[in-house]
Write an enzyme that holds these catalytic residues in place. Sequence first.
Site, PDB file in Angstrom:
ATOM      1  N   GLY A 208      33.912  41.453  44.792  1.00 41.40           N
ATOM      2  CA  GLY A 208      33.840  40.105  44.204  1.00 41.40           C
ATOM      3  C   GLY A 208      32.961  39.203  45.044  1.00 41.40           C
ATOM      4  N   ASN A 209      33.058  37.914  44.853  1.00 43.72           N
ATOM      5  CA  ASN A 209      32.319  36.967  45.698  1.00 43.72           C
ATOM      6  C   ASN A 209      33.112  35.667  45.812  1.00 43.72           C
ATOM      7  OD1 ASN A 209      31.366  35.020  43.551  1.00 43.72           O
ATOM      8  ND2 ASN A 209      30.450  36.923  42.768  1.00 43.72           N
ATOM      9  N   HIS A 210      32.600  34.729  46.602  1.00 43.86           N
ATOM     10  CA  HIS A 210      33.377  33.520  46.941  1.00 43.86           C
ATOM     11  C   HIS A 210      33.286  32.405  45.908  1.00 43.86           C
ATOM     12  CE1 HIS A 210      34.591  34.897  50.838  1.00 43.86           C
ATOM     13  NE2 HIS A 210      33.349  35.164  51.186  1.00 43.86           N
TER      14      HIS A 210
END
Length: 400
Positions: A208-210
Amino acid sequence: MLEGKNIILGVCGSIAAYKSALLVRLLVKAGAQVQVVMTPDATSFITPLTLSTLSKNPVLVNYFKPDTGEWNNHVELGLWADMLIIAPASANTLAKMANGLCDNLLTAVYLSTKCPVYFAPAMDLDMWLHPATRQNVARLQSFGNTLIAPGNGELASGLYGEGRLAEPEEIVDFLSSTLKKKRLLADQKIMVTAGPTYEAIDPVRFIGNHSSGKMGFAIADELALMGADVTLITGPTAQVSRQQTVKRIDVTSAAEMLEACANNFENAKACIMSAAVADYTPAQVAAQKIKKQDDSLNIELKKTTDILKFLGERKAEGQILVGFALETNDEEQNAMNKLQRKNLDFIVLNSLNDAGAGFKKDTNKITIIDRSLQKTVFELKSKDAVARDICLKVAQLING
Ligand code: CTP
């Protein structure tokens, strides 16, 4: 803007109720039909006779009309109204509204109405600052009700601070400009993407990512305030829309986001693609949880479809496509390349080198680059204010 509107003005028990007389006068002068509904305590601060004379309508206070035995139909009242304004809104009435209590006519009308609701609080500084009031106000905003913020100054208690009812002229200006804004993108269908995507590795893990989704949700809310018919396609996020009219489609992976975008693209006049979509996804998703074995583990990744580019290739005449570019180096050049490669109408550049910009923050600093490669550099602002700049640019392109 208020000409011909049916307005219910709710007046609560607060010393600021004296300002309701002027507010009624201004609303009537602006051409609105005004029906005042008072809470029983409000009648101790200002007489119903004053407000009924100014509004040219009998003021309603109770469920029942004591003289005739009839009742005041809160459902009919709620359906009649084009807008419900509660000014002054006391801490007590805000708490009732936030919790669905309806022990008087005004709170029953609030629960029954489907029209936009505006509330202008008035109370003492410490009541306004109390966590219970803060939560009630946030809750009402999450229902799509609009706060007309109180002003600063001397309060009835003699204390100085926030809590004064906004001046009647400010309330009327606020309502007029809100209605004016609603016309900017009235009924235009606009698609927005937000948040991260999660790419499954196995049944329990993902890449995923932030991205928090804050920027995309702020854009969707702002478009709704401009009157647009908004479809928000979002990856996993804790965000919630403050505008109830925003239609939300939840997706998890880049592939699901692509499918949702492809399904909604044709009808959209404009698309604002702020999601942080994964560029790569695991080539295989393990059917079972991957067990710890060797010292290293390689996961083969394959490229996802670039959704923005996919839409850019299918864009029809007059459709507007907006992308984002989050860059760490050669920012403007990279953004310009993306703008051209993906056939965009403009691109919103974020640089991670700018303090206060980027993931999870409540602020952002953007540069907009348009098709003729003209740059507009904006100051560091709240994400809501940044959303306004982006949506105004879209409105400008749509309205010529
Ligand atoms: N985007 C998209 N689909 C993808 C990847 C990105 O729609 N699979 C969109 C994003 O929503 C954003 C824009 O493309 O509006 C730019 O995303 P970004 O990650 O900055 O750029 P990339 O094109 O992926 O290029 P790179 O990662 O090499 O910087």
